[in-house]
Design an enzyme around this catalytic site. Sequence first.
Site, PDB file in Angstrom:
ATOM      1  NE  ARG A   1      -3.926   1.747   3.210  1.00 30.35           N
ATOM      2  CZ  ARG A   1      -4.732   2.479   2.201  1.00 30.35           C
ATOM      3  NH1 ARG A   1      -4.995   2.097   2.217  1.00 30.35           N
ATOM      4  NH2 ARG A   1      -5.628   3.487   3.118  1.00 30.35           N
TER       5      ARG A   1
ATOM      6  CB  ILE B   1      -5.177   5.655  -0.812  1.00 29.45           C
ATOM      7  CG1 ILE B   1      -4.988   4.069  -1.018  1.00 29.45           C
ATOM      8  CG2 ILE B   1      -4.955   6.577  -0.101  1.00 29.45           C
ATOM      9  CD1 ILE B   1      -4.135   3.921  -0.798  1.00 29.45           C
ATOM     10  CB  SER B   2     -10.959   3.271   0.876  1.00 28.24           C
ATOM     11  OG  SER B   2     -11.790   4.343  -0.441  1.00 28.24           O
ATOM     12  CD  GLN B   3     -11.617   2.986   7.625  1.00 29.55           C
ATOM     13  OE1 GLN B   3     -12.600   3.800   7.556  1.00 29.55           O
ATOM     14  NE2 GLN B   3     -11.145   2.496   8.363  1.00 29.55           N
TER      15      GLN B   3
ATOM     16  CG  PHE C   1     -16.121   5.872  -0.174  1.00 30.03           C
ATOM     17  CD1 PHE C   1     -15.281   5.404  -1.224  1.00 30.03           C
ATOM     18  CD2 PHE C   1     -17.472   5.153  -0.152  1.00 30.03           C
ATOM     19  CE1 PHE C   1     -14.842   4.510  -1.446  1.00 30.03           C
ATOM     20  CE2 PHE C   1     -16.623   4.076   0.351  1.00 30.03           C
ATOM     21  CZ  PHE C   1     -15.741   3.169   0.037  1.00 30.03           C
TER      22      PHE C   1
END
Length: 215
Positions: free
Chosen positions: A36, A62-64, A204
Amino acid sequence: MNNNFQKARDKMVNTQLVTRGIYDPRVLAAMRTVPRHLFISEALQSQAYADHPLPIGDKQTISQPYIVALMTEALQLQGHEKVLEIGTGSGYQTAVLAELAQKVFSIERLPSLLHKARHILEKLGYRNVVLKVGDGTMGWPEEAPFDAIVVSAGAPKVPQPLVDQLAMGGRLVVPVGDRLSQDLVLVERVPEGIRKSSLGGCRFVDLIGKWGWEE
């Protein structure tokens, strides 16, 4: 340094994913594998495995890790699937999907993000990924139907073209709601028609496009 990142990934999986009920061994293995930290700027790499989203430029994130794992697990990928991703972003979710499916088609609205994502995915050796710039809300009709579709941005409603492009037995995961908060919705194509269920609340960035929000 890489060893430290591997330790951080293992810790992320054990403390953020397993404890919250992510149990699919293939998803957990993919989350342990994909680096990541390489999908974000060097300045933020120390936070790569923390329990929150991170900025990637162009007002995108960038999503958790947990949300990536939750959405991926909901697709129930076995390894033979053709997957459509809406919102390539950093390319991190793309890489996770590429670990788990036969082929991933990913659409990104912003050319600058797509270029960066393509570079890192190629560098990491992912050969089962096809990327293009476009309006993700319209899907990818030429490649339909898809066994799984994942949308990495919040929509005011489920985009109909994506539902239309789902194969029988296919699963679509999309955040639906207003611009401040959404519900993660699972849409399944079953013999009786379309079945919807909720995977919980989320937040989001906006899904921009014909079937999303206006820019």
